[in-house]
Design a protein around this motif. Structure first.
Motif, mmCIF file in Angstrom:
data_model
loop_
_atom_site.group_PDB
_atom_site.id
_atom_site.type_symbol
_atom_site.label_atom_id
_atom_site.label_comp_id
_atom_site.label_asym_id
_atom_site.label_seq_id
_atom_site.Cartn_x
_atom_site.Cartn_y
_atom_site.Cartn_z
ATOM 1 N N VAL A 1 28.979 3.869 107.366
ATOM 2 C CA VAL A 1 29.166 3.201 106.072
ATOM 3 C C VAL A 1 30.624 2.758 105.925
ATOM 4 O O VAL A 1 30.919 1.628 105.519
ATOM 5 N N PHE A 2 31.524 3.650 106.294
ATOM 6 C CA PHE A 2 32.942 3.322 106.145
ATOM 7 C C PHE A 2 33.337 2.144 107.042
ATOM 8 O O PHE A 2 34.071 1.245 106.620
ATOM 9 N N MET A 3 32.825 2.128 108.269
ATOM 10 C CA MET A 3 33.164 1.019 109.173
ATOM 11 C C MET A 3 32.596 -0.298 108.660
ATOM 12 O O MET A 3 33.229 -1.341 108.796
ATOM 13 N N VAL A 4 31.404 -0.249 108.070
ATOM 14 C CA VAL A 4 30.816 -1.486 107.536
ATOM 15 C C VAL A 4 31.682 -2.026 106.393
ATOM 16 O O VAL A 4 31.967 -3.235 106.319
ATOM 17 N N LEU A 5 32.150 -1.135 105.512
ATOM 18 C CA LEU A 5 33.032 -1.577 104.426
ATOM 19 C C LEU A 5 34.307 -2.207 104.996
ATOM 20 O O LEU A 5 34.749 -3.273 104.565
ATOM 21 N N THR A 6 34.894 -1.528 105.987
ATOM 22 C CA THR A 6 36.147 -2.017 106.570
ATOM 23 C C THR A 6 35.953 -3.385 107.211
ATOM 24 O O THR A 6 36.717 -4.319 106.958
ATOM 25 N N LEU A 7 34.932 -3.509 108.030
ATOM 26 C CA LEU A 7 34.782 -4.781 108.745
ATOM 27 C C LEU A 7 34.350 -5.887 107.787
ATOM 28 O O LEU A 7 34.714 -7.054 107.973
ATOM 29 N N GLY A 8 33.646 -5.517 106.725
ATOM 30 C CA GLY A 8 33.258 -6.523 105.734
ATOM 31 C C GLY A 8 34.478 -7.142 105.069
ATOM 32 O O GLY A 8 34.573 -8.361 104.910
ATOM 33 N N ILE A 9 35.432 -6.298 104.700
ATOM 34 C CA ILE A 9 36.644 -6.809 104.040
ATOM 35 C C ILE A 9 37.465 -7.650 105.014
ATOM 36 O O ILE A 9 37.962 -8.720 104.666
ATOM 37 N N ILE A 10 37.575 -7.179 106.243
ATOM 38 C CA ILE A 10 38.365 -7.922 107.227
ATOM 39 C C ILE A 10 37.700 -9.261 107.559
ATOM 40 O O ILE A 10 38.368 -10.280 107.738
ATOM 41 N N ALA A 11 36.378 -9.262 107.629
ATOM 42 C CA ALA A 11 35.674 -10.523 107.912
ATOM 43 C C ALA A 11 35.946 -11.539 106.806
ATOM 44 O O ALA A 11 36.037 -12.746 107.047
ATOM 45 N N ALA A 12 36.139 -11.054 105.569
ATOM 46 C CA ALA A 12 36.371 -11.962 104.444
ATOM 47 C C ALA A 12 37.779 -12.564 104.447
ATOM 48 O O ALA A 12 38.033 -13.527 103.737
ATOM 49 N N GLY A 13 38.710 -12.006 105.206
ATOM 50 C CA GLY A 13 40.040 -12.601 105.313
ATOM 51 C C GLY A 13 41.093 -11.805 104.571
ATOM 52 O O GLY A 13 40.806 -11.064 103.642
ATOM 53 N N VAL A 14 42.328 -12.009 105.003
ATOM 54 C CA VAL A 14 43.415 -11.122 104.600
ATOM 55 C C VAL A 14 43.693 -11.129 103.105
ATOM 56 O O VAL A 14 43.635 -10.092 102.448
ATOM 57 N N VAL A 15 44.007 -12.259 102.556
ATOM 58 C CA VAL A 15 44.525 -12.282 101.193
ATOM 59 C C VAL A 15 43.463 -11.875 100.188
ATOM 60 O O VAL A 15 43.644 -10.980 99.374
#
Ligand code: PHE
Length: 446
Positions: free
Chosen positions: A148-162
């Motif tokens: 679950v934690f990895m999915v949250l992390t990669l979801g945010i990163i996939a959406a872009g930095v800013v």
């Protein structure tokens, strides 16, 4: 990649994101457990010296390298020293990012699971050491939380930095700080808290070894997100109007303050409630629920605390994954979403053994360490200090201390980096790191 690099959009953008990266499990979970296993106050003092002499200068160095090159760590070294092998330092950083995130996510998963334990209620008289062991020795549940934690992390990163990072941190950090202060009051007023305070604040230097120094240096790098290019990457999104020395100062100051306050909440409670300060990675998960159980509305406080700790872990995990993803996007021209998803899955898989190592695989040891300890040792006490020392050598001797000083003082800020900086990066930091490292390894294997 062509075109202007995406930049932090608000004046506070960098400070927020960098502080979000720095403040995480390192300040609360790792700081307290490493302080506990290294004997307390003497370790804390050496850690503070490491923050000042190594942490702050390296923070400035990495941010300057990033802002100047506008690149991921591998690309940054290539841009500043073309046709040399220095990019390998960036590659070591990408490796560290993989390893750290793989176990970091497992611990963050414990934190998320504890949100639900708080909802179920922390009741006085419970043996929280038992509760903790019961949780981590499970096979499936901790791995599901890790996922679950990895999915949250990669979801945010996939959406872009800013879009992804900035907005979280602004709300989170003040609330976390306030909650920690509340905990400090509760812990200090427990009967028997004094012994813990002495452990945390009254140094006994006779127990200090080279290993204590390496642990302190490793913790300084880990807690400030240094030695693996996270701050190079975040610096690459920093605009030229901002001053590097001041921004770096804020991040280092905030991070250190949060760790010190966390220690003040944890150690008095550990002794007052009769737990073992050297309990290892379980320390906060055992001690803090016991403190919450002693407080009015304790389960509610506990709930808020573990939510905040999980979000703090998330804003740090994001920076770990961003290093790897920025490298693939810049250097290998992978689309951001593809890079985030594939790397996220790979890191999840690498993390599974650290989770199993707590339970079904707990009989497996590598050079005498459990799997989690081994991953953490390789990344935090070997790869980060080595990466950091090499970055210092690079900045001092190859890119030149003068260039870094000019880059950090342009535009001028409240903190002025002087020639002392050159002495630290050229000589003090590399020599200190390698001497401590080699002495510890000789002690360890000799
Ligand atoms: N600094 C983070 C923490 O204290 C962990 C981290 C290490 C993040 C290295 C990025 C790079 O939790």
């Amino acid at each position: 990649m062509n075109g202007a690099r995406e930049k932090w959009t608000s004046k506070l953008g960098f400070i927020l994101a960098a502080a979000g990266s720095a403040v995480g499990l390192g300040n609360i979970w790792r700081f307290s457990y490493v302080t506990g296993t290294n004997g307390g106050a003497a370790f804390v003092i050496i850690y503070l010296v490491a923050i000042i002499l190594i942490g702050y200068p390296m923070m400035v160095t990495e941010v300057a390298i990033g802002r100047k090159s506008e690149k991921n760590p591998v690309g940054a070294f290539k841009a500043l020293a073309p046709n040399t092998p220095w990019w390998l330092v960036g590659a070591l950083g990408v490796f560290s990012g993989f390893v750290i995130l793989s176990f970091y996510s497992v611990i963050a998963g414990w934190s998320m699971a504890y949100i639900f334990k708080a909802i179920a209620g922390f009741t006085p008289g419970t043996d929280f050491a038992d509760v903790f062991v019961g949780h981590i020795t499970g096979t499936g549940v901790p791995i599901v939380w890790h996922a679950v934690f990895m999915v949250l992390t990669l979801g945010i990163i996939a959406a872009g930095v800013v879009k992804g990072i900035q907005r979280w941190v602004k709300i989170l950090m003040p609330v976390l700080a306030i909650l920690l202060v509340v905990l400090v009051f509760r812990a200090l007023t427990l009967p028997g808290a004094g012994e813990g305070l002495a452990f945390y604040l009254a140094p006994r230097f006779e127990d200090v070894t080279a290993g204590t120094f390496l642990a302190a240096i490793g913790q300084a790098f880990f807690t400030l997100s240094l030695g693996m290019g996270a701050m190079i990457t975040y610096g690459s999104y920093l605009t030229r109007e901002e001053n590097v020395a001041d921004n770096g100062g804020w991040v280092v100051g905030l991070d250190t303050a949060i760790a010190l306050i966390a220690g003040l909440a944890i150690f008095p409670a550990v002794f007052a409630l009769g737990y073992d300060p050297a309990a290892g990675p379980g320390l906060v998960f055992i001690t803090l629920p016991a403190v919450f159980a002693e407080m009015p509305a304790g389960s509610l406080f506990g709930f808020i605390f573990f939510v905040l700790l999980s979000v703090a872990a998330l804003t740090s995990a994001i920076s770990l994954l961003e290093v790897v993803v920025a490298w693939l996007v810049d250097e290998k021209e992978w689309p951001r979403v593809k890079a985030s998803v594939i790397i996220g899955i790979v890191i999840f898989v690498i993390g599974i053994p650290t989770s199993l190592g707590m339970g079904p695989w707990s009989n497996i040891t590598i050079i005498g360490m459990e799997i989690l300890d081994f991953y953490d040792f390789v990344a935090s006490e070997l790869a980060l200090p080595i990466g950091g020392a090499l970055t210092a050598i690079f900045a001092g001797h190859v890119w030149k201390a003068r260039t870094v000083i000019d880059e950090t003082n342009d535009p001028p800020g409240a903190i002025k980096i002087g020639n002392w900086y050159g002495v630290l990066v050229k000589y003090v930091i590399p020599i200190a790191v390698f001497v401590v490292l080699i002495t510890t390894l000789i002690d360890f294997f000799g």
